[in-house]
Design a protein around this motif. Structure first.
Motif, mmCIF file in Angstrom:
data_model
loop_
_atom_site.group_PDB
_atom_site.id
_atom_site.type_symbol
_atom_site.label_atom_id
_atom_site.label_comp_id
_atom_site.label_asym_id
_atom_site.label_seq_id
_atom_site.Cartn_x
_atom_site.Cartn_y
_atom_site.Cartn_z
ATOM 1 N N GLN A 175 0.825 -1.209 0.000
ATOM 2 C CA GLN A 175 0.000 0.000 0.000
ATOM 3 C C GLN A 175 0.860 1.261 0.000
ATOM 4 O O GLN A 175 0.498 2.268 -0.631
ATOM 5 C CB GLN A 175 -0.922 -0.021 1.221
ATOM 6 N N THR A 178 2.074 1.704 -3.533
ATOM 7 C CA THR A 178 0.951 2.114 -4.370
ATOM 8 C C THR A 178 0.664 3.601 -4.179
ATOM 9 O O THR A 178 0.424 4.338 -5.153
ATOM 10 C CB THR A 178 -0.300 1.287 -4.023
ATOM 11 N N LEU A 183 4.142 1.098 -7.700
ATOM 12 C CA LEU A 183 3.644 -0.266 -7.719
ATOM 13 C C LEU A 183 4.429 -1.131 -8.704
ATOM 14 O O LEU A 183 4.617 -2.332 -8.456
ATOM 15 C CB LEU A 183 2.157 -0.272 -8.072
ATOM 16 N N LEU A 216 -4.393 -5.629 -3.291
ATOM 17 C CA LEU A 216 -3.651 -4.481 -3.824
ATOM 18 C C LEU A 216 -4.020 -4.324 -5.298
ATOM 19 O O LEU A 216 -3.393 -4.938 -6.163
ATOM 20 C CB LEU A 216 -2.144 -4.701 -3.669
ATOM 21 N N SER A 219 -1.595 -4.762 -8.625
ATOM 22 C CA SER A 219 -0.300 -5.393 -8.335
ATOM 23 C C SER A 219 -0.044 -6.587 -9.246
ATOM 24 O O SER A 219 1.075 -6.770 -9.745
ATOM 25 C CB SER A 219 -0.237 -5.815 -6.868
#
Length: 259
Positions: A175, A178, A183, A216, A219
Motif C-alpha cells: 500500500q 501504491t 507499484l 492491492l 499489483s
C-alpha cells in the motif's frame, strides 16, 4: 786439411743426431699442441671470445620461472557463518539508539545498524525494517526499496514465519508503494525475488502471495507485464490462471540457472 774437413763433418753429424734424439724424447713426453688449445666461448652479440668454460644452460627455464611467479591458489573456502548472537547484539544496539535518537541523522545511523543485521539474514531485523519502512523516513533513507520488499516477501513465503502478521506487513508495504506511485517497482522486485526459487511447495507460496496481492489493485497487472507470454483480464484479479503463468515463469528461470 783433409783430416780437418772430415773431423768437422763427423762433429756436425753427431750434433744433429743428438739434437734430433732429444727432440723426439721431448715430443714423447709433452702432449700435442692441439690438446693444449682451449675452445673459445664467444659472448653473444659482442664478437669477443672468452677463455672461460661455458656455463650449463637451463633447457627450459620457463616452467620453473612460472612456478615462482605464479600466485598460490587458495582452496575454495566455505563462507564464514555469522554468529546469530552477534547479529542480535547489533539489532539491540540499533533499536536502543533509534528509540533514544533526537535527530533524523541519529535515527538513520541506528537504522543502518539494523540494516546490517537484516542484510545478513537475521529475521528480527527484517521484521523491524519491513514493519516500520512505510512510516519512517530515517529507515527509508538507508534501506533500499528492493531490499525491504525482498525482506517482507521472504517472511511471507517462509513456512517458519508465515502468519497473519507477516501478511499484514507485506500488505502495508504494498500500500505504501501504491500510494507513492511505485507499484511497478514493487511488482518487479517480487518477480525478481521469486525467480530462481527451486524450493518445494512453490504452489503454496504463490497461493499465499496471491492472497495478499488480491487486496492491492493493479499489483498482479504490474507483475504480469514483466512475464513473457499473452496476458488477459484475469491477470488484474490475481486469478488462478495468473498464478499458473507466474509458476511457469519461475520454473523457467530455475531451469535456465541450472544450465
Amino acid at each position: 786439411m783433409l783430416l780437418t774437413f772430415f773431423g768437422s763433418l763427423y762433429w756436425s753429424y753427431r750434433y744433429h743426431t743428438s739434437t734430433a734424439a732429444r727432440s723426439k724424447a721431448a715430443a714423447a713426453v709433452l702432449p700435442s699442441s692441439k690438446s693444449l688449445e682451449t675452445p673459445a666461448v664467444g659472448t653473444p652479440g659482442t664478437g669477443v671470445a672468452s677463455d672461460a668454460p661455458p656455463a650449463p644452460a637451463d633447457r627450459d627455464p620457463s616452467p620453473s620461472f612460472q612456478q615462482l611467479a605464479a600466485a598460490p591458489q587458495d582452496a575454495a573456502r566455505p563462507k564464514p557463518r555469522i554468529d546469530p548472537r552477534s547479529l542480535r547484539t547489533i539489532v539491540d544496539r540499533g533499536v536502543v539508539a533509534y528509540a533514544s535518537a533526537r535527530t533524523d541523522a541519529d535515527r538513520a545511523k541506528a537504522a543502518s545498524d539494523i540494516q546490517t543485521a537484516a542484510s545478513a539474514g537475521f529475521p528480527t531485523a527484517r521484521v523491524l525494517l519491513a514493519r516500520n519502512y512505510p512510516q519512517s523516513a530515517a529507515i527509508r533513507s538507508v534501506v533500499p526499496a528492493n531490499d525491504v520488499v525482498r525482506y517482507a516477501l521472504a517472511l511471507l513465503t517462509d513456512p517458519a514465519s508465515e502468519n497473519d502478521d507477516t501478511k499484514q506487513i507485506f500488505l502495508a508495504l504494498g500500500q505504501h508503494f501504491t500510494a507513492y506511485g511505485k507499484l511497478d517497482l514493487f511488482g518487479a522486485q517480487i518477480l525478481d525475488s521469486m525467480r530462481g526459487d527451486s524450493r518445494p511447495q512453490l504452489y503454496h507460496r504463490i497461493d499465499i502471495l496471491l492472497d495478499v496481492l488480491v487486496r492491492l489493485p493493479g499489483s498482479c497487472s504490474a507483475i504480469a507485464r514483466l512475464i513473457a507470454g499473452p496476458s488477459d483480464r484475469s491477470d488484474q484479479e490475481c486469478s488462478p490462471s495468473f498464478g499458473e503463468r507466474l509458476r511457469r515463469d519461475i520454473d523457467k528461470s530455475v531451469s535456465v540457472q541450472a544450465r
